[in-house]
Design a protein around this motif. Structure first.
Motif, PDB file in Angstrom:
ATOM      1  N   CYS A  32       0.811  -1.235   0.000  1.00  0.00           N
ATOM      2  CA  CYS A  32       0.000   0.000   0.000  1.00  0.00           C
ATOM      3  C   CYS A  32       0.836   1.274   0.000  1.00  0.00           C
ATOM      4  CB  CYS A  32      -0.963  -0.003   1.183  1.00  0.00           C
ATOM      5  SG  CYS A  32      -0.178   0.194   2.808  1.00  0.00           S
ATOM      6  N   LYS A  33       2.154   1.148   0.139  1.00  0.00           N
ATOM      7  CA  LYS A  33       3.099   2.279   0.094  1.00  0.00           C
ATOM      8  C   LYS A  33       2.961   3.257   1.269  1.00  0.00           C
ATOM      9  CE  LYS A  33       4.472   0.760  -3.913  1.00  0.00           C
ATOM     10  NZ  LYS A  33       5.256  -0.421  -3.854  1.00  0.00           N
ATOM     11  N   THR A  51       3.797   1.786   8.931  1.00  0.00           N
ATOM     12  CA  THR A  51       2.652   0.916   9.210  1.00  0.00           C
ATOM     13  C   THR A  51       3.059  -0.539   9.391  1.00  0.00           C
ATOM     14  OG1 THR A  51       2.242   0.577   6.851  1.00  0.00           O
ATOM     15  CG2 THR A  51       1.041   2.385   7.930  1.00  0.00           C
ATOM     16  N   LEU A  52       4.371  -0.836   9.270  1.00  0.00           N
ATOM     17  CA  LEU A  52       4.834  -2.222   9.373  1.00  0.00           C
ATOM     18  C   LEU A  52       5.229  -2.566  10.803  1.00  0.00           C
ATOM     19  CD1 LEU A  52       7.061  -2.532   6.189  1.00  0.00           C
ATOM     20  CD2 LEU A  52       4.714  -3.319   6.509  1.00  0.00           C
ATOM     21  N   ARG A  53       4.794  -3.718  11.263  1.00  0.00           N
ATOM     22  CA  ARG A  53       5.203  -4.212  12.576  1.00  0.00           C
ATOM     23  C   ARG A  53       5.858  -5.577  12.413  1.00  0.00           C
ATOM     24  NH1 ARG A  53      -0.566  -5.340  15.591  1.00  0.00           N
ATOM     25  NH2 ARG A  53      -1.437  -6.673  13.986  1.00  0.00           N
ATOM     26  N   TRP A  54       6.799  -5.881  13.301  1.00  0.00           N
ATOM     27  CA  TRP A  54       7.643  -7.066  13.229  1.00  0.00           C
ATOM     28  C   TRP A  54       7.529  -7.858  14.516  1.00  0.00           C
ATOM     29  CZ3 TRP A  54      11.445  -8.727  16.455  1.00  0.00           C
ATOM     30  CH2 TRP A  54      12.310  -9.711  16.008  1.00  0.00           C
ATOM     31  N   TRP A  55       7.567  -9.192  14.404  1.00  0.00           N
ATOM     32  CA  TRP A  55       7.640 -10.065  15.563  1.00  0.00           C
ATOM     33  C   TRP A  55       8.123 -11.431  15.113  1.00  0.00           C
ATOM     34  CZ3 TRP A  55       3.212  -9.131  12.925  1.00  0.00           C
ATOM     35  CH2 TRP A  55       2.409 -10.191  12.587  1.00  0.00           C
ATOM     36  N   CYS A  72       1.563  -5.268   7.743  1.00  0.00           N
ATOM     37  CA  CYS A  72       1.131  -3.885   7.608  1.00  0.00           C
ATOM     38  C   CYS A  72      -0.208  -3.740   8.320  1.00  0.00           C
ATOM     39  CB  CYS A  72       0.984  -3.507   6.134  1.00  0.00           C
ATOM     40  SG  CYS A  72       0.364  -1.826   5.893  1.00  0.00           S
ATOM     41  N   VAL A  73      -0.308  -2.762   9.212  1.00  0.00           N
ATOM     42  CA  VAL A  73      -1.554  -2.566   9.950  1.00  0.00           C
ATOM     43  C   VAL A  73      -2.597  -1.823   9.108  1.00  0.00           C
ATOM     44  CG1 VAL A  73      -0.451  -2.656  12.214  1.00  0.00           C
ATOM     45  CG2 VAL A  73      -0.690  -0.467  11.069  1.00  0.00           C
ATOM     46  N   GLU A  74      -2.197  -1.250   7.978  1.00  0.00           N
ATOM     47  CA  GLU A  74      -3.140  -0.558   7.094  1.00  0.00           C
ATOM     48  C   GLU A  74      -3.837  -1.532   6.155  1.00  0.00           C
ATOM     49  OE1 GLU A  74      -4.478   2.666   6.380  1.00  0.00           O
ATOM     50  OE2 GLU A  74      -3.623   2.975   8.359  1.00  0.00           O
ATOM     51  N   CYS A  75      -3.047  -2.297   5.386  1.00  0.00           N
ATOM     52  CA  CYS A  75      -3.621  -3.150   4.341  1.00  0.00           C
ATOM     53  C   CYS A  75      -3.539  -4.638   4.669  1.00  0.00           C
ATOM     54  CB  CYS A  75      -2.940  -2.879   3.005  1.00  0.00           C
ATOM     55  SG  CYS A  75      -1.236  -3.474   2.899  1.00  0.00           S
TER      56      CYS A  75
END
Length: 69
Positions: free
Chosen positions: A15-16, A20-24, A34-37
């Motif tokens: 989504c560019k 918005t990116l989270r890692w685990w 990505c929490v957006e898309c």
């Protein structure tokens, strides 16, 4: 409980959107979402570090490897 961390300055390849990116990690597999898309990516940590990320003479799209201290 799994601690998820945001990757500062990272841009989602789908989504560019920035930041918005989270890692685990789950079962020794790195997860990025990505929490957006809701785009997701997963990989084994050692495979990601040791591979050249090249397929068919085109660079593979890499979000990045986050190593918390």
């Amino acid at each position: 409980m799994v601690k998820k961390r945001f990757i500062a300055g990272a841009i989602c390849p789908a989504c560019k959107q920035q930041d918005t990116l989270r890692w685990w990690q789950e079962n020794n597999i790195e997860m990025v979402e990505c929490v957006e898309c809701e785009h997701t990516d997963r990989r084994l940590p050692q495979a990601a570090e040791n591979s050249e990320h090249i397929a068919d003479d085109k660079p593979e799209q890499v979000i990045g490897i986050f190593k918390p201290e």
